[in-house]
Design an enzyme around this catalytic site. Sequence first.
Site, PDB file in Angstrom:
ATOM      1  CG  LEU A 203      -8.820   9.669  -5.148  1.00  0.00           C
ATOM      2  CD1 LEU A 203      -9.031   9.211  -6.583  1.00  0.00           C
ATOM      3  CD2 LEU A 203      -7.750  10.751  -5.066  1.00  0.00           C
TER       4      LEU A 203
ATOM      5  N   GLY B 269       0.780  -2.631   8.642  1.00  0.00           N
ATOM      6  CA  GLY B 269       1.913  -1.738   8.452  1.00  0.00           C
ATOM      7  C   GLY B 269       2.991  -1.935   9.482  1.00  0.00           C
TER       8      GLY B 269
ATOM      9  NE  ARG C  69      -1.398  -2.099  15.203  1.00  0.00           N
ATOM     10  CZ  ARG C  69      -1.524  -1.544  14.015  1.00  0.00           C
ATOM     11  NH1 ARG C  69      -1.805  -2.313  12.972  1.00  0.00           N
ATOM     12  NH2 ARG C  69      -1.382  -0.246  13.845  1.00  0.00           N
TER      13      ARG C  69
ATOM     14  CD  GLN D 147      -5.287   1.547  12.975  1.00  0.00           C
ATOM     15  OE1 GLN D 147      -6.417   2.018  12.955  1.00  0.00           O
ATOM     16  NE2 GLN D 147      -4.534   1.500  11.907  1.00  0.00           N
TER      17      GLN D 147
ATOM     18  CE  LYS E 191      -2.331   1.373   3.726  1.00  0.00           C
ATOM     19  NZ  LYS E 191      -2.009   2.836   3.899  1.00  0.00           N
TER      20      LYS E 191
ATOM     21  CG  ASP F  52      -4.896   4.321   1.659  1.00  0.00           C
ATOM     22  OD1 ASP F  52      -6.043   4.754   1.449  1.00  0.00           O
ATOM     23  OD2 ASP F  52      -4.410   4.189   2.802  1.00  0.00           O
ATOM     24  CG  LEU F  53      -3.420   8.700  -3.153  1.00  0.00           C
ATOM     25  CD1 LEU F  53      -3.133   9.450  -4.455  1.00  0.00           C
ATOM     26  CD2 LEU F  53      -2.374   9.058  -2.099  1.00  0.00           C
TER      27      LEU F  53
ATOM     28  N   PRO G 136     -17.451  15.135  -8.111  1.00  0.00           N
ATOM     29  CG  PRO G 136     -19.631  14.324  -8.379  1.00  0.00           C
ATOM     30  CD  PRO G 136     -18.856  15.492  -7.828  1.00  0.00           C
ATOM     31  CG  ASN G 137     -14.857  16.975 -13.858  1.00  0.00           C
ATOM     32  OD1 ASN G 137     -14.987  16.231 -14.821  1.00  0.00           O
ATOM     33  ND2 ASN G 137     -13.986  17.970 -13.825  1.00  0.00           N
ATOM     34  CB  THR G 138     -12.087  16.846  -8.721  1.00  0.00           C
ATOM     35  OG1 THR G 138     -12.378  18.184  -9.125  1.00  0.00           O
ATOM     36  CG2 THR G 138     -10.672  16.794  -8.162  1.00  0.00           C
TER      37      THR G 138
END
Length: 237
Positions: free
Chosen positions: A64, A216, A187, A196, A34, A61-62, A68-70
């Site tokens: 978004l 991670g 975990r 978490q 990731k 993993d951003l 909608p267009n962006t």
Amino acid sequence: MNTRDRLIVALDVDSPEKAIHLTKLLSPYVGAFKVGMELFNSVGPEIIYTLKKLGANIFVDLKLHDIPNTVARASRVLTSHGADILNVHAAGGKEMMQSAAQAVNKEVLDKGLTRPLVVAVTVLTSISARAFKEEIGFAGEIEDKVVNWAKLAQAAGLDGVVASPQEIRAIRQACGPEFVIITPGIRPSGGAVHDQKRVTTPGEAIAAGATYIVVGRPITENSDPVQAARNIVSEMN
């Protein structure tokens, strides 16, 4: 699916050198890596190409979340970069999620690419029940919100969701056996929880119905990352 293919390692590092080292070290033992905000914003999209050249599958993993267009345009870009999984935020609504899915499908068709999984982030695993109600201002229970967002994502044409281990069974029941559930907040038995709030072990997540789990720090900050990854796969089994 092989058990190890269901383990995604979060490369929460700030340099390409660290990311490349971990990818080379762990590729034989895990299914994907990731690339999150820290690494992507430190290095840029070139890191996707670099890790793909090493044979790695990449979850970008951003989360978004925009008009909608962006989001559609960003989804096309990430598809062209070679993302194997990308995500949007379910809170952006059905139209935004539909736009992302349609944009990805068009990019794949136009350029002959392999289609990535497109999934929606639900309620972050760092959000407690108190924060959900008192800080964010949602009424009701977290599980109800997560399931509603999962059903909305499915209706919008997405492949699945990212959700905490505590909601896996409810999502699986609501959305069926083929719906992808990616589960952070994992975990290993006896491991530190860190920041978490809603967590479980690898074995419990798989038993509950998770498609993939994301791990991670318990791997990347371990003195022996390879053994840590192998131990988690064993727990998944």
